[in-house]
Enzyme design. Structure first.
Site, PDB file in Angstrom:
ATOM      1  N   HIS A  38       0.828  -1.214   0.000  1.00 17.79           N
ATOM      2  CA  HIS A  38       0.000   0.000   0.000  1.00 17.79           C
ATOM      3  C   HIS A  38       0.854   1.251   0.000  1.00 17.79           C
ATOM      4  O   HIS A  38       1.823   1.345   0.733  1.00 17.79           O
ATOM      5  CB  HIS A  38      -0.930   0.116   1.235  1.00 17.79           C
ATOM      6  N   GLY A  40       2.031   4.658   1.124  1.00 16.64           N
ATOM      7  CA  GLY A  40       1.999   5.227   2.473  1.00 16.64           C
ATOM      8  C   GLY A  40       2.551   4.260   3.499  1.00 16.64           C
ATOM      9  O   GLY A  40       2.789   4.633   4.643  1.00 16.64           O
ATOM     10  N   GLU A 203       5.835  -5.976  30.938  1.00 10.20           N
ATOM     11  CA  GLU A 203       7.065  -5.374  30.405  1.00 10.20           C
ATOM     12  C   GLU A 203       8.274  -6.087  30.984  1.00 10.20           C
ATOM     13  O   GLU A 203       8.387  -6.260  32.189  1.00 10.20           O
ATOM     14  CB  GLU A 203       7.102  -3.878  30.762  1.00 10.20           C
ATOM     15  N   HIS A 444      -0.568  33.529  26.992  1.00  9.85           N
ATOM     16  CA  HIS A 444      -1.374  33.099  28.145  1.00  9.85           C
ATOM     17  C   HIS A 444      -2.852  33.206  27.775  1.00  9.85           C
ATOM     18  O   HIS A 444      -3.242  34.146  27.120  1.00  9.85           O
ATOM     19  CB  HIS A 444      -1.070  34.012  29.341  1.00  9.85           C
TER      20      HIS A 444
END
EC number: 1.8.1.4
Length: 465
Positions: A38, A40, A203, A444
């Site tokens: 594809h 991309g 993990e 701000h």
């Protein structure tokens, strides 16, 4: 049949390849691009873009549940997973078409098929219609990478998924186990957890998001746990016992084996480069642990052959690939002053909830490299805009060289930090010092003011805490 001749042939039309092709064409070169699946690449079709579309849905869903806080009413809140996925695919499709259009606009000839390199300066493309032979003095390898599969933890698309299955889920997980807490793992954990899946993240390292600054990792972990996620660190999935409707995972942690029963597993344990089947070995290209070895200019050591993006090693980020693509195109076109891409100047962004973003060295890395550091921090709770947005959780951390005032690294966790990080990226590119940043007037009320305050804090001049 005679080969079609080009100045440059790019192999792979992901964010590295297609950008390299466009830049080479802009510089007056005759360019071809070869893509087997594809336009991309993974990023656009199965990675960065569709995941962000899905995460946006979960973010809006999360906000709908908070309607009351904002003085709003939302009743009967729910979601349609198929519709969420459909939107995500439509976003990817729109951008995929966009890349095709860019190729036409830039007069890049596209060959859809699988490429091999039968010899120096030659590319053979196997298409639906047969084989096309191309010739070019310069070839750019941009074939990317794919999900790493660990023995015994391979995906089957039913109960055990890779990122691709997670983007088009066959069912909504009720109990989910995510293996790996890098950007991909954590983003999917965040998405499914927000939609109500009981989520556990495993993990192997001593902390989640292991490439981030330790303080940011710790902050993110607390946030995820508050959202109901279970995080297991220093843990290894030893085996997956697959049944028709569930998976029993054996997880080793602290020398003990714990059995966890889930209905879905997502494996996100890193990537391997797409180096096979191209004929690279025959050309004498050096490959180290599935990645092509290059110098800082992405040269492979074989004349006229370059490698960019994921295939050329870490950091595995689309924006790194694109920049390398531009650099190589300029190098080929003979432009003066071509700058190599420095890994420490590339920002990393993770779109979980809360978002995480960073650039440069972590505090620990800076110290390890021998710097004497000044560190500043500023919490979201001290920022007016963050409170007005209802996003008071997060922090900005900056690391400076105490001797020169150079900005060594910036690390953030909280709302919209993936957009904010660019301020520090530009600052580093311009070789800014703490003085420049302190003298900059930030508007701000904005979240960006926290970036200012974090710098001030490093020099004991913080105002709002």
């Amino acid at each position: 049949m005679s080969a079609k001749t080009f100045d440059v042939v790019v192999i792979g039309a992901g964010p590295g390849g297609y950008v390299a092709a466009i830049r080479a064409s802009q510089l007056g070169l005759k360019v071809a691009i070869v893509e087997r699946e594809h336009m991309g690449g993974i990023c656009l079709n199965w990675g960065c873009i569709p995941t962000k579309a899905m995460l946006r849905s979960s973010e809006v869903f999360h906000l709908m549940h908070r309607a009351k806080e904002f003085g709003l009413k939302a009743e009967g809140i729910g979601y349609d997973l198929d519709a969420v996925v459909k939107r995500s695919r439509a976003v990817a499709k729109q951008l995929n078409g966009g890349v095709g259009h860019l190729m036409k606009k830039n007069k890049v000839e596209v060959f859809m098929g699988a490429a091999t390199l039968p010899g120096k300066g030659k590319v053979s493309v196997k298409t639906d219609k047969g084989t096309e032979e191309l010739a070019a003095k310069n070839i750019i390898l941009a074939t990317g990478a794919r999900a790493r599969e660990l023995p015994g933890l391979e995906a089957d698309g039913k109960r055990v998924w890779t990122y691709k299955h997670a983007l088009q889920p066959p069912h909504m997980p009720k109990k989910l186990l995510v293996i790996g807490s890098g950007a991909i793992g954590i983003e999917f954990a965040s998405f499914y957890n927000t939609l109500g899946a009981e989520t556990t993240v495993v993990e192997v390292m001593d902390r989640i998001l292991p490439v981030e600054d330790a303080e940011i990792s710790a902050f993110a972990k607390k946030s995820f746990e508050k959202q109901g996620m279970k995080i297991m660190q220093k843990a290894i999935v030893k085996e997956l016992d697959r049944k028709a409707d569930k998976v029993i995972a054996s997880i080793e942690t602290g020398g003990k084996i714990e059995k966890v029963e889930v209905d879905t597993v997502i494996s996100a344990v890193g990537i391997v480069g797409n180096v096979e089947g191209l004929g690279l070995e025959g050309l004498g290209v050096k490959i180290d642990r599935t990645h092509v070895v290059t110098d800082e200019y992405c040269r492979t050591g074989v004349e006229g052959l370059y490698a960019i993006g994921d295939i050329a090693g870490a950091p595995w980020l689309a924006h790194k690939a694109s920049h390398e693509g531009v650099m190589v195109a300029e190098l080929i076109a003979g432009k003066n002053k071509v700058h190599p891409v420095k890994p420490e100047s590339i920002a990393g962004c993770t779109y979980c909830h809360p978002q995480v973003a960073s650039v440069g060295y972590s505090e620990a890395k800076a110290k390890e490299l021998g710097y004497e550091v000044k560190v500043g921090r500023f919490p979201f709770i001290g920022n007016g805009k963050a409170i007005a947005l209802g996003e008071p959780e997060g922090m900005v951390k900056t690391v400076f060289d105490a001797k020169t005032g150079e900005l060594l690294g910036a690390h953030m966790v909280g709302a919209e930090v993936t957009e904010l990080i660019q301020g520090y990226v530009v600052g580093r590119q311009l070789e800014t010092t703490e003085e420049d940043l302190m003298e900059t007037v930030f508007p701000h009320p904005t979240l960006s003011e926290m970036m200012h305050e974090s710098v001030l804090d490093a020099y004991d001049r913080v105002i709002h805490i």
